[in-house]
Design a protein around this motif. Structure first.
Motif, PDB file in Angstrom:
ATOM      1  N   THR A  42       0.829  -1.200   0.000  1.00 38.94           N
ATOM      2  CA  THR A  42       0.000   0.000   0.000  1.00 38.94           C
ATOM      3  C   THR A  42       0.866   1.253   0.000  1.00 38.94           C
ATOM      4  O   THR A  42       0.617   2.202  -0.748  1.00 38.94           O
ATOM      5  CB  THR A  42      -0.950   0.005   1.213  1.00 38.94           C
ATOM      6  N   ILE A  43       1.900   1.242   0.832  1.00 36.22           N
ATOM      7  CA  ILE A  43       2.821   2.388   0.887  1.00 36.22           C
ATOM      8  C   ILE A  43       3.494   2.593  -0.465  1.00 36.22           C
ATOM      9  O   ILE A  43       3.575   3.722  -0.970  1.00 36.22           O
ATOM     10  CB  ILE A  43       3.871   2.184   2.012  1.00 36.22           C
ATOM     11  N   LEU A  44       3.976   1.512  -1.076  1.00 34.36           N
ATOM     12  CA  LEU A  44       4.627   1.622  -2.386  1.00 34.36           C
ATOM     13  C   LEU A  44       3.662   2.161  -3.440  1.00 34.36           C
ATOM     14  O   LEU A  44       4.055   2.959  -4.299  1.00 34.36           O
ATOM     15  CB  LEU A  44       5.184   0.264  -2.811  1.00 34.36           C
ATOM     16  N   CYS A  45       2.406   1.730  -3.390  1.00 29.77           N
ATOM     17  CA  CYS A  45       1.407   2.234  -4.335  1.00 29.77           C
ATOM     18  C   CYS A  45       1.162   3.725  -4.136  1.00 29.77           C
ATOM     19  O   CYS A  45       1.089   4.490  -5.099  1.00 29.77           O
ATOM     20  CB  CYS A  45       0.099   1.462  -4.209  1.00 29.77           C
ATOM     21  N   HIS A  46       1.048   4.151  -2.870  1.00 31.27           N
ATOM     22  CA  HIS A  46       0.819   5.571  -2.578  1.00 31.27           C
ATOM     23  C   HIS A  46       2.020   6.419  -2.984  1.00 31.27           C
ATOM     24  O   HIS A  46       1.858   7.580  -3.365  1.00 31.27           O
ATOM     25  CB  HIS A  46       0.504   5.787  -1.092  1.00 31.27           C
ATOM     26  N   GLN A  47       3.200   5.859  -2.911  1.00 32.56           N
ATOM     27  CA  GLN A  47       4.415   6.588  -3.294  1.00 32.56           C
ATOM     28  C   GLN A  47       4.623   6.584  -4.808  1.00 32.56           C
ATOM     29  O   GLN A  47       5.526   7.240  -5.308  1.00 32.56           O
ATOM     30  CB  GLN A  47       5.643   5.977  -2.609  1.00 32.56           C
ATOM     31  N   THR A  74       4.999   1.581  -7.377  1.00 28.90           N
ATOM     32  CA  THR A  74       4.385   0.444  -8.067  1.00 28.90           C
ATOM     33  C   THR A  74       2.929   0.790  -8.325  1.00 28.90           C
ATOM     34  O   THR A  74       2.314   1.540  -7.565  1.00 28.90           O
ATOM     35  CB  THR A  74       4.515  -0.868  -7.262  1.00 28.90           C
ATOM     36  N   THR A  75       2.422   0.275  -9.412  1.00 30.46           N
ATOM     37  CA  THR A  75       1.024   0.577  -9.739  1.00 30.46           C
ATOM     38  C   THR A  75       0.155  -0.665  -9.758  1.00 30.46           C
ATOM     39  O   THR A  75      -1.045  -0.583  -9.569  1.00 30.46           O
ATOM     40  CB  THR A  75       0.923   1.272 -11.113  1.00 30.46           C
ATOM     41  N   SER A  76       0.743  -1.818  -9.986  1.00 30.21           N
ATOM     42  CA  SER A  76      -0.054  -3.048 -10.005  1.00 30.21           C
ATOM     43  C   SER A  76       0.732  -4.169  -9.324  1.00 30.21           C
ATOM     44  O   SER A  76       1.374  -4.975  -9.977  1.00 30.21           O
ATOM     45  CB  SER A  76      -0.419  -3.429 -11.439  1.00 30.21           C
ATOM     46  N   PRO A  77       0.665  -4.205  -7.983  1.00 33.53           N
ATOM     47  CA  PRO A  77       1.420  -5.238  -7.263  1.00 33.53           C
ATOM     48  C   PRO A  77       0.859  -6.635  -7.525  1.00 33.53           C
ATOM     49  O   PRO A  77      -0.334  -6.804  -7.753  1.00 33.53           O
ATOM     50  CB  PRO A  77       1.240  -4.852  -5.799  1.00 33.53           C
TER      51      PRO A  77
END
Length: 103
Positions: free
Chosen positions: A68-73, A76-79
């Protein structure tokens, strides 16, 4: 004031004492509480691998938080959540197995 004001003394063998003590310890109750719950027809369920379930769920939760943190930053867009899905499915199947065993 104590709500349990009656005392009952019982005799048992050393083996019986050890069996009851072991069961009470497994469910993290003192012997009095365990015996009262048992005698009053309250169901006591012991799940041997609960710590394993808890550990697995904690790890999955941590992984989801990190994703979630990586997506918000925007890193990454599609883990890929396939490993998480598989782990949750394994835990679900284990819980179903335990519930079938006790019900």
């Amino acid at each position: 004031m104590r709500t349990r004001d009656k005392q009952v003394n019982i005799r048992m063998t050393k083996k019986e004492y050890q069996q009851i003590k072991k069961k009470a310890d497994r469910v993290k109750l003192n012997m009095s509480a365990y015996i009262i719950k048992s005698a009053c027809d309250k169901r006591i369920t012991i799940i041997d691998d609960f710590r394993n379930f808890h550990t697995q769920l904690t790890k999955i939760g941590n992984n989801l938080n990190q994703l979630t943190i990586l997506c918000h930053q925007g890193k990454t867009t599609s883990p890929n959540l396939e490993e998480v899905r598989k782990s949750l499915n394994d835990i679900y199947e284990a819980v179903v197995t335990v519930l079938k065993k006790y019900h």
